[in-house]
Design an enzyme around this catalytic site. Structure first.
Site, PDB file in Angstrom:
ATOM      1  N   GLU A  55       0.911   0.860  14.427  1.00 47.89           N
ATOM      2  CA  GLU A  55      -0.422   1.221  13.923  1.00 47.89           C
ATOM      3  C   GLU A  55      -1.328   1.804  14.996  1.00 47.89           C
ATOM      4  O   GLU A  55      -2.092   2.735  14.729  1.00 47.89           O
ATOM      5  CB  GLU A  55      -1.093   0.011  13.262  1.00 47.89           C
ATOM      6  CG  GLU A  55      -0.581  -0.322  11.875  1.00 47.89           C
ATOM      7  CD  GLU A  55       0.804  -0.947  11.844  1.00 47.89           C
ATOM      8  OE1 GLU A  55       1.281  -1.377  12.921  1.00 47.89           O
ATOM      9  OE2 GLU A  55       1.425  -0.996  10.768  1.00 47.89           O
TER      10      GLU A  55
ATOM     11  N   HIS B 276      -1.319  -9.425   2.187  1.00 43.84           N
ATOM     12  CA  HIS B 276      -1.346  -8.165   1.450  1.00 43.84           C
ATOM     13  C   HIS B 276      -2.562  -8.154   0.541  1.00 43.84           C
ATOM     14  O   HIS B 276      -2.541  -7.574  -0.537  1.00 43.84           O
ATOM     15  CB  HIS B 276      -0.067  -7.986   0.613  1.00 43.84           C
ATOM     16  CG  HIS B 276       1.182  -7.779   1.414  1.00 43.84           C
ATOM     17  ND1 HIS B 276       1.881  -8.803   1.976  1.00 43.84           N
ATOM     18  CD2 HIS B 276       1.854  -6.642   1.757  1.00 43.84           C
ATOM     19  CE1 HIS B 276       2.942  -8.337   2.617  1.00 43.84           C
ATOM     20  NE2 HIS B 276       2.944  -7.022   2.517  1.00 43.84           N
TER      21      HIS B 276
HETATM   22  C1  LIG Z   1       2.097  -4.378  11.128  1.00 46.64           C
HETATM   23  C2  LIG Z   1       2.743  -4.006   9.838  1.00 46.64           C
HETATM   24  N1  LIG Z   1       2.818  -2.710   9.481  1.00 46.64           N
HETATM   25  C3  LIG Z   1       3.383  -2.343   8.320  1.00 46.64           C
HETATM   26  C4  LIG Z   1       3.886  -3.268   7.472  1.00 46.64           C
HETATM   27  C5  LIG Z   1       4.543  -2.851   6.158  1.00 46.64           C
HETATM   28  N2  LIG Z   1       5.985  -3.074   6.206  1.00 46.64           N
HETATM   29  C6  LIG Z   1       6.551  -4.183   5.717  1.00 46.64           C
HETATM   30  S1  LIG Z   1       8.195  -4.220   5.962  1.00 46.64           S
HETATM   31  C7  LIG Z   1       8.190  -2.730   6.732  1.00 46.64           C
HETATM   32  C8  LIG Z   1       9.473  -2.150   7.246  1.00 46.64           C
HETATM   33  C9  LIG Z   1      10.115  -2.999   8.297  1.00 46.64           C
HETATM   34  O1  LIG Z   1      11.332  -2.431   8.665  1.00 46.64           O
HETATM   35  P1  LIG Z   1      12.342  -3.168   9.631  1.00 46.64           P
HETATM   36  O2  LIG Z   1      11.590  -3.749  10.773  1.00 46.64           O
HETATM   37  O3  LIG Z   1      13.439  -2.245   9.954  1.00 46.64           O
HETATM   38  O4  LIG Z   1      12.862  -4.419   8.784  1.00 46.64           O
HETATM   39  P2  LIG Z   1      13.719  -4.394   7.453  1.00 46.64           P
HETATM   40  O5  LIG Z   1      12.723  -4.542   6.331  1.00 46.64           O
HETATM   41  O6  LIG Z   1      14.466  -3.122   7.394  1.00 46.64           O
HETATM   42  O7  LIG Z   1      14.609  -5.576   7.539  1.00 46.64           O
HETATM   43  C10 LIG Z   1       6.904  -2.208   6.777  1.00 46.64           C
HETATM   44  C11 LIG Z   1       6.563  -0.914   7.346  1.00 46.64           C
HETATM   45  C12 LIG Z   1       3.784  -4.619   7.855  1.00 46.64           C
HETATM   46  N3  LIG Z   1       4.238  -5.609   7.078  1.00 46.64           N
HETATM   47  N4  LIG Z   1       3.214  -4.948   9.033  1.00 46.64           N
END
Ligand SMILES: Cc1ncc(C[n+]2csc(CCOP(=O)(O)OP(=O)(O)O)c2C)c(N)n1
Ligand SMILES: Cc1ncc(C[n+]2csc(CCOP(=O)(O)OP(=O)(O)O)c2C)c(N)n1
Ligand SMILES: [Mg+2]
Ligand SMILES: [Mg+2]
Lengths: 327, 351, 327, 351
Positions: free
Chosen positions: C60, C129
């Site tokens: 972010e 959320h």
């Molecule tokens: C600080 C933050 N930014 C954005 C989000 C929204 N978000 C939730 S899960 C996700 C993707 C995470 O991807 P990864 O770390 O590869 O884990 P995966 O879900 O693939 O296991 C995002 C962008 C969040 N929860 N927290």
């Protein structure tokens, strides 16, 4: 009782509490051999060793996050953020993590950390070494925000903050560090969090303030006392949660209120206090609740003349008191 | 303490290449079957949550399907209730492997007051148990890494030996500033902490090459002064071997390790997601080949730990279990409304 | 005029402005092929290409920081933060960088960026959320904070925000995305920043609110209208800087004020508004300025019953209006 | 535009090993002498600021002493006013090399309204000039990296070719989360940006081994999918060669580079610091050997570009210059008080 500066009082709190409680440790940038950029932790490294006085990388989220992790295992970390202006990268850790851990786990986990940070202007620190950033934290349930104004309180409140079962953000006004002296006992004692202190009783106007501004306010109160204006000066000490009882009791007594803070006018804690008074003491009010605060510009400027113009002082406060008295 | 977590206390592995892989690693047949059952158990809970979400009874599902071998493999290397685990929302299988039950997970998914993770406060996916030393997390991606590092720092301060923290995250999380700060502190101080990346190639819809600047997350380890290890995250034994080595390194004061488990997210990111919009059809079809449960089941059959009958019986029993747990969870009444205000601050007595 | 949902209005603002002005581009997590987790940017990737609709890593501070950099070269970035709950890691970039660039360079550099983020509860989003995080930004000189409540405003305010020469944080209530429909013109138009809108005129109570709460407030105003309570409902639209004139004019007319927001009570914008009214319209007041807000707990809970208990609604607002009317 | 910045437009270097190093790099004798004069000029301003701080006329000094070769070497590779430079507080020499004058720096140091960097608003060390495309920074360590990345992203979006952004930071800054996020974005998108680490081995008092988990910051580059280069930061020619290559790579679309300049901070961190408290006495004594000005002067003498007389004359002239600039800066009156409120928001007309 020994006399100590505000800064020595804080150091003394750390030393006494670290001596008493092995769980307490200090972490932050330059807190080790250098003893902190303001020398608050001077000598601690020598006394307690590298394991309990930990120089950290320039990583504020990491510093606060590491403190959180250590607290989960039962330790009592005291994290130093070098300037309140640099607490922003740690906002997520403080607000979304530390302050919510107990609540989000329904009490299973707790997070007793202290985050100390020097704040405030008047040392030629300009835009990024002068900010009052307390307003970032005074809308976060689960957190406590403490700002001492006297050496005695600085020590007692810091020890109380360390012993508190919840996260505390602890702001220390840089200008008080060396200029303010007072009697500070040896050994541990606490000043309770969440309680304001009436520093001067008065019948006509309640003045609510904290930090450096307490001292300018007391001076101003004396200035106008000669003119027959009798001011009660309340040192808030804890900004979150506020000591509503003391605030409301004072204003019910005096019928007028002035709030003074170094933080910007708009969005500062003054609005919350004004709203509280309106909501709960409206019928006692003989005048509008007034706020006197720094102007709504990013922070004090480097230029000396502009810095002086930016800053509040006793004269400006006295002026506001006179206006309110005349209402 | 769950069966899986005993593995790390097992006698030193017999490295006889003639032995089946699990025996080489010092794992008993029972342990393998227990892991297989556990993986299927959690998959059933996963299935059930999707179903409950369509019924409006679970408002959020975040799948662990495809990640089970990575999580169970690591769990073998963790002594739950002793070592600390700092998971992320994808770690339902880990929570179960460490000792949480299907009922625990369903109570959590249905937001019930007896949800052990949060008392019904957190969205599904925020596994927590102080007794098991599973640390409560937020949803903020990457923000929990530093807590594992702080725990490891605490062991250093108290002088505790033979204990480690382990934390889990997706490859997407490795872009977050807080992740970097945690890795940096762990590397500078060589702390007893293990970092496990469950690299499923996507951060929601964003493919790894748009969110991670290197092909292998493990490459990043070098910048933090720690080893980086790549394993097939669908192979429970490969994961266990890497996790055990890393945990032993940590516990014996040799410093942190980054483990990258390459694996596949078999389902959409969450019940709010439709992955057919951003994953090629061929990729979706191929997912079936990467199911870690199938892999372990086939292994168990090949090595005579399991036969078709026993597998079917196991599945039936697990099915009955999730039915019972769902029923039990569903019957838990809502909490008193005033409980909204509980646990905001502690009392002085606590301190 | 075509009918659009709140969400479609925002999308339409982005499409029209990107078509009109080549300098405008969008960046954020999942904004590309997926079209955003709420589908706000759905189709933009296909229409404008990967160069102007940029999927970003989960970073972010990087997203907002990259927007700042691009703005320095004259572009007009619109950054999306996936949820307002995740804006915290970008607080430093927004407050210490974007908001201070013009001031700190004495006008040499400027920073015209928009940071969009969905906020608010009611979608079973629980603690992370659902948050209302606007109070983090309503004490920062140099910044603007905008929260639309209607589809028409959502489009007009967003275009105005993109064209504004200064950084704007733009919060969109998730519950409005699909439930709120209204007439929204094709093509570009602007709704001025910094001006509130009187949504319902009334003579007895001024109700100040924004976002989803506007709609609950209007419903509540209708409910109590039958009982002879005549409420003026003001949609603040811009929370920083506040439209003082409209606020004060309204309350001078009605003599009573209620502020309604979904953000926590303590430290929310309500305090600032209450203080403004006290300070500048005290003599017009017939009753205490009242605030109705979410309880001071970290955020809404996942459990449905607790979520419903947490949230404000028309009944709760009507109740507060009746109490204030009876004062 | 300053003389130094013309170097990057010089004809392709003559790689004849018989030539002196500067000629091999395509630099003229005049350019070398101009750089030497510039480095001495900025050192004089540095000296003067310490003096003024003791007199209470400059309230903050942050030294660039020891970093001059790194900054001047990079400046040769930057076309000021075209490429963007995103410096940090240590980059006074860079600001001068890119075209700011001693007077500019003194106005800034004395907080005068005619300070071109901030109109007297920022503490010394926040160099800025839109005309020179030197970007205004905050004091928040590491927060500016992402701005350079955003500039590079802008070039990508507008399709501009043959332009790059370059940013500067200490090794301490590489621990910050924002640094990591900037590096990550640059690496994922292979943007036209150059990252220059001025590694002086300390973050204020904290030695590198307590703040950076690897011996060489350049090692970190691999985790971001970009080359990492180590150079002797006290050797202006080594720095120039690395910076030129990196800027050319960036400008021609080949992606980002991380350059690590190893060098020494010859003075305390700032006028508020006493480095004898945390640096060993022997280390302090040895600092004199690492003065990049001495190095370049000796080089110039060795190669007959300079003799003792000319060096003395140069020094005298530079001394007179800083005296004149100090006098001029000191005479500038304070701004009107109401100017405190200027430049908070722009006008609609601007847009
Ligand atoms: C600080 C933050 N930014 C954005 C989000 C929204 N978000 C939730 S899960 C996700 C993707 C995470 O991807 P990864 O770390 O590869 O884990 P995966 O879900 O693939 O296991 C995002 C962008 C969040 N929860 N927290
Ligand atoms: C975010 C932030 N944290 C802390 C500081 C305080 N601080 C100022 S300079 C500095 C050390 C920086 O070290 P390095 O990056 O190595 O640069 P150097 O000063 O050695 O050139 C620190 C910790 C700051 N300015 N910003
Ligand atoms: Mg992933
Ligand atoms: Mg350094």
């Amino acid at each position: 009782m020994p006399e100590r500066t505000f800064l020595e009082a804080i150091r003394s709190a750390l030393i006494d509490e670290m001596t008493t409680d092995q769980r307490v440790f200090v972490l932050g940038q330059d807190v080790g051999v250098k003893g902190g950029v303001f020398l608050v932790t001077d000598g601690l490294y020598q006394q307690f060793g590298a394991c309990r006085v930990i120089d950290m990388p320039i990583a504020e989220a990491g510093i606060v996050g590491a403190a959180i992790g250590a607290a989960l295992h039962g330790l009592r970390p005291v994290a130093e953020i070098q300037f309140a202006d640099y607490i922003q990268p740690a906002v997520d850790q403080i607000i979304n993590e530390a302050a919510k851990l107990r609540y989000r786990s329904a009490g299973d986990w707790t997070c007793p950390i202290v985050v100390r940070a020097p704040f405030g202007s008047g040392i030629h620190g300009a835009l990024y070494h002068s900010q009052s950033t307390e307003a970032l934290f005074t809308s976060t349930p689960g957190l406590k925000v403490v700002i001492p104004a006297t050496p005695y309180d600085a020590k007692g409140l810091l020890i109380a903050a360390i012993r508190d079962p919840d996260p505390v953000v602890f702001f220390e006004h840089k200008q008080l560090y060396r200029t303010m002296r007072g009697e500070v006992p040896d050994g541990c004692y606490t000043v309770p969090l969440g309680t304001a202190a009436v520093r001067r009783t008065g019948r006509q106007i309640s003045l609510f303030t904290y930090g450096l501004m307490l001292h300018h306010s007391l001076t101003a109160a004396e200035q106008v006392a000669d003119e027959g204006i009798d001011v009660e000066v309340v040192d808030l000490r804890t900004l979150y949660p506020l000591d509503r009882e003391t605030i409301l009791a004072s204003v019910r007594n005096t019928s007028k209120a002035l709030i003074v803070h170094e933080d910007n006018l708009t969005g500062g804690i003054g609005g919350e206090i004004s709203a509280l008074i309106s909501e709960h003491a409206f019928e006692y009010l003989d005048a509008p609740v007034r706020r006197l605060a720094s102007p709504d510009v990013p922070a004090t400027a480097f230029n000396e003349a502009l810095e002086a113009h930016f800053m509040l002082n006793a004269d400006k406060i006295a002026h506001a008191l006179r206006e309110l008295a005349a209402y | 303490m769950s069966m899986q977590t005993d593995a790390s206390l097992a006698p030193p592995p017999a490295n006889d290449p003639a032995l089946p892989r699990h025996r080489q690693l010092g794992l008993s047949d029972e342990q393998v079957l227990a892991a297989l059952a556990g993986m299927q158990r959690v998959r059933n809970v996963d299935d059930r949550l999707w179903q409950l979400s369509r019924q409006g009874k679970a408002h959020f599902v975040i799948t662990s399907a495809g990640h089970e071998a990575a999580q169970f493999g690591c769990a073998w290397a963790i002594r739950a209730g002793h070592d600390y685990s700092v998971p992320y929302y994808r770690d339902m299988a880990l929570a179960l492997a460490l000792g949480q039950t299907s009922l625990d997970l369903l109570l959590h998914g249905m937001g019930k007051p007896t949800d052990p993770a949060s008392g019904g406060r957190q969205m599904f996916g925020h596994f927590s148990s102080r007794a098991l030393r599973i640390v409560s997390g937020s949803s903020s991606v990457g923000s929990h890494i530093v807590h594992a590092v702080g725990l490891a720092l605490a062991f250093r301060i108290t002088g505790e030996q033979d204990i480690a923290a382990i934390t889990f995250f997706g490859e997407g999380a490795t872009s977050e500033g807080a992740w970097h700060e945690g890795m940096t502190i762990a590397g500078v101080q060589q702390l007893p902490v293990v970092f496990v990346c469950e690299n499923n190639g996507y951060a929601i819809s964003v493919p790894a090459h748009r969110e991670v600047p290197v092909r292998d997350v493990a490459t990043k380890a070098a910048g933090y002064g720690m080893p980086g290890v790549i394993v097939d995250g669908t192979d429970i034994f490969a994961v266990y071997a890497a996790a055990r080595t890393a945990m032993q390194r940590a516990r014996s004061g040799e410093g942190p390790t980054l483990i990258e488990c390459k694996l596949h997210r078999l389902r959409p990111h969450s019940n709010a997601d439709d992955h057919s919009k951003y994953r090629p059809a061929a990729e979706l079809t191929a997912l079936a080949q990467h199911d870690p449960i199938d892999k372990l089941r086939d292994y168990a059959m090949q090595h005579g730990l399991l036969n078709v009958e026993r597998w079917q019986a196991m599945q039936q029993q697990l099915k009955a279990e999730v039915d019972a747990a769902t029923l039990a969870a569903d019957q838990v009444p809502n909490p008193p409304l005033e409980s909204l205000y509980d646990h905001l601050y502690g009392s002085a007595a606590e301190a």
